[in-house]
Design an enzyme around this catalytic site. Structure first.
Site, PDB file in Angstrom:
ATOM      1  N   SER A   1     -80.660 -20.010 -55.301  1.00  0.00           N
ATOM      2  CA  SER A   1     -80.865 -19.486 -53.957  1.00  0.00           C
ATOM      3  C   SER A   1     -81.746 -20.363 -53.086  1.00  0.00           C
ATOM      4  CB  SER A   1     -81.437 -18.072 -54.035  1.00  0.00           C
ATOM      5  OG  SER A   1     -82.642 -18.050 -54.767  1.00  0.00           O
TER       6      SER A   1
ATOM      7  N   HIS B   1     -75.154 -16.055 -54.242  1.00  0.00           N
ATOM      8  CA  HIS B   1     -74.881 -17.059 -53.204  1.00  0.00           C
ATOM      9  C   HIS B   1     -73.576 -17.818 -53.437  1.00  0.00           C
ATOM     10  CE1 HIS B   1     -78.688 -16.620 -51.101  1.00  0.00           C
ATOM     11  NE2 HIS B   1     -79.223 -16.428 -52.287  1.00  0.00           N
TER      12      HIS B   1
ATOM     13  N   LYS C   1     -75.068 -11.253 -49.022  1.00  0.00           N
ATOM     14  CA  LYS C   1     -75.065 -12.640 -48.545  1.00  0.00           C
ATOM     15  C   LYS C   1     -73.743 -12.864 -47.795  1.00  0.00           C
ATOM     16  CE  LYS C   1     -79.002 -12.703 -50.619  1.00  0.00           C
ATOM     17  NZ  LYS C   1     -79.407 -12.959 -51.989  1.00  0.00           N
TER      18      LYS C   1
HETATM   19  C1  PLP Z   1     -80.609 -12.219 -52.707  1.00  0.00           C
HETATM   20  C2  PLP Z   1     -80.498 -12.359 -54.177  1.00  0.00           C
HETATM   21  C3  PLP Z   1     -80.620 -11.261 -55.014  1.00  0.00           C
HETATM   22  C4  PLP Z   1     -81.045  -9.923 -54.509  1.00  0.00           C
HETATM   23  O1  PLP Z   1     -79.999  -9.272 -53.884  1.00  0.00           O
HETATM   24  P1  PLP Z   1     -80.333  -8.087 -52.853  1.00  0.00           P
HETATM   25  O2  PLP Z   1     -79.033  -7.395 -52.719  1.00  0.00           O
HETATM   26  O3  PLP Z   1     -80.797  -8.739 -51.610  1.00  0.00           O
HETATM   27  O4  PLP Z   1     -81.376  -7.241 -53.500  1.00  0.00           O
HETATM   28  C5  PLP Z   1     -80.386 -11.432 -56.361  1.00  0.00           C
HETATM   29  N1  PLP Z   1     -80.102 -12.638 -56.863  1.00  0.00           N
HETATM   30  C6  PLP Z   1     -80.021 -13.732 -56.094  1.00  0.00           C
HETATM   31  C7  PLP Z   1     -79.699 -15.046 -56.717  1.00  0.00           C
HETATM   32  C8  PLP Z   1     -80.230 -13.626 -54.727  1.00  0.00           C
HETATM   33  O5  PLP Z   1     -80.180 -14.703 -53.959  1.00  0.00           O
END
Ligand code: PLP
Length: 384
Positions: free
Chosen positions: A183, A211, A240
């Site tokens: 991320s 991502h 995302k």
């Molecule tokens: C954003 C993210 C999460 C968390 O997801 P949310 O739905 O925002 O709680 C988990 N893992 C990764 C790799 C992320 O980038």
């Protein structure tokens, strides 16, 4: 504020302030998935994870609205009580088909998914091998599980192999957990080699593709780039590229049934609201049917890395590591003065000494704007 808790909080904040690590909210009005307004200023965002701009897509918003009108603003209870509204089962069937697994389970968020999933499959006496740069919620899930946590060097399969060889025999079950697309760095996990090691050491593999979904592998995610990799737990989010909120785990039918029965963040948390499920369904339709759209964020990121002479982007995320937190905040402000939003990412989100501008490119970014940004960032990289 004189009570002991408030004094404790104020002292902590003062320390964080001194280290340039205090965080503050900035009210932000996202205008269209690309432009936003903060502090009375209109800025072009390179900091949203809305890679396909679907948060503002008319069909996605319409689906959210229809879902709310049909099923209400909230699920009303946890899924196992009365919160299992029809869109959730439809969404799970769609995800399983899209990912090619027997079943899927939707969670409230990505954080909740990993915090619930990992303790469901491992516990005391077991081990979790975690990439050192894996997302915070993987670490949270690993800690909650009570299993031994064995970190391995980022994307270093030799280190993982050595740690499996040294530790696996002493563990009952073993889980390897990694991001698919990292991320804060935008690089990809070598899922073929990791899967191979998992097979040889009788370990299960969890890939968090928050991502990757929608933007790599023709939108199918990181696993699509490694067709021979066997991924036992394919986790991802709707927050995302899908443009909304919520998360999923795709796996075999027994694994999904176990999650629905035992994952505490599933059992003891309210079902995803109908609007979020409706939006995710509409967004997945677009992702599944528009390969040109899903290819665009990576192409935009590659334009940026080419102009600056950086290594080719592997995902829509491009880190520009400046090192020092204060310097990175200064760079963010300099870009803001030129109309760009590139939020500074500081420890503990990234390791100490690696504060960075984390740039996220979307399908709708204009090439001329990307070139202008590259020029501005290039100038900042030179002024150390
Ligand atoms: C954003 C993210 C999460 C968390 O997801 P949310 O739905 O925002 O709680 C988990 N893992 C990764 C790799 C992320 O980038």
């Amino acid at each position: 504020m004189t009570d002991s808790l408030s004094a404790f909080a104020a002292a902590k904040l003062a320390d964080l302030d001194a280290a340039h690590l205090r965080r503050r909210l900035t009210p932000t009005h996202r205008l269209d998935g690309l432009w936003l307004e903060r502090d009375g200023r209109r800025l072009l965002s390179f900091s949203c994870n809305d890679y396909l701009n679907l948060s503002h897509h008319p069909a996605v918003i319409e689906a959210a609205s229809v879902a709310a009108h049909t099923f209400g603003a909230g699920a009303g209870a946890s899924r196992l009580v009365t919160g299992d509204h029809p869109l959730l089962g439809e969404l799970e069937a769609r995800l399983a088909a899209f990912k090619g697994t027997e079943a899927a389970c939707v969670f409230g968020s990505g954080y909740l998914a990993n915090a619930g999933l990992i303790p469901t499959v491992v516990g005391p006496g077991d081990g979790v091998f975690v990439d050192e740069l894996a997302h915070a919620c993987i670490w949270a899930g690993a800690q909650l599980s009570g299993a031994r946590i064995i970190p391995f060097a980022h994307n270093d399969t030799a280190d993982l192999a050595a740690k499996l060889a040294a530790e696996r025999a002493g563990l009952r079950h073993a889980l390897i957990a990694t991001d698919g697309v990292f991320s804060m760095d935008g690089d990809l996990a070598p899922l073929d080699a990791i899967s191979d090691l998992a097979g040889r050491h009788d370990a299960w593999l969890l890939v968090d593709d928050a991502h990757g979904l929608g933007v790599v592998g023709l939108g199918r995610g990181t696993a699509a780039l490694f067709p021979d990799a066997k991924i036992d737990l394919a986790m991802g989010t709707f927050s995302k590229a899908v443009g909304g909120y919520g998360a999923y785990v795709c796996a075999s039918a027994p694994v999904i049934d176990l999650l629905r029965t035992r994952a505490r963040t599933f059992v003891y948390s309210t079902g995803l609201p109908p609007a979020s499920a409706g939006a995710a369904l509409a967004a997945l339709d677009i992702i599944a049917s528009d390969a040109d759209l899903t290819a665009r964020p990576l192409a935009k990121a590659r334009r940026f890395t080419r102009v600056l002479g950086l290594p080719d982007a592997q995902s829509p995320i491009v880190p520009v590591v400046l090192g020092d937190a204060a310097r990175t905040l200064g760079a963010m402000q300099a870009l803001e003065a030129q109309g760009f939003l590139a939020v500074a990412i500081r420890p503990p989100t990234v390791p100490a000494g690696t504060a960075r501008l984390r740039l996220a490119f979307t399908a709708a970014h204009d090439d001329a704007d990307i070139d202008r940004l590259a020029q501005a960032v290039g100038a900042l990289m030179e002024t150390a």
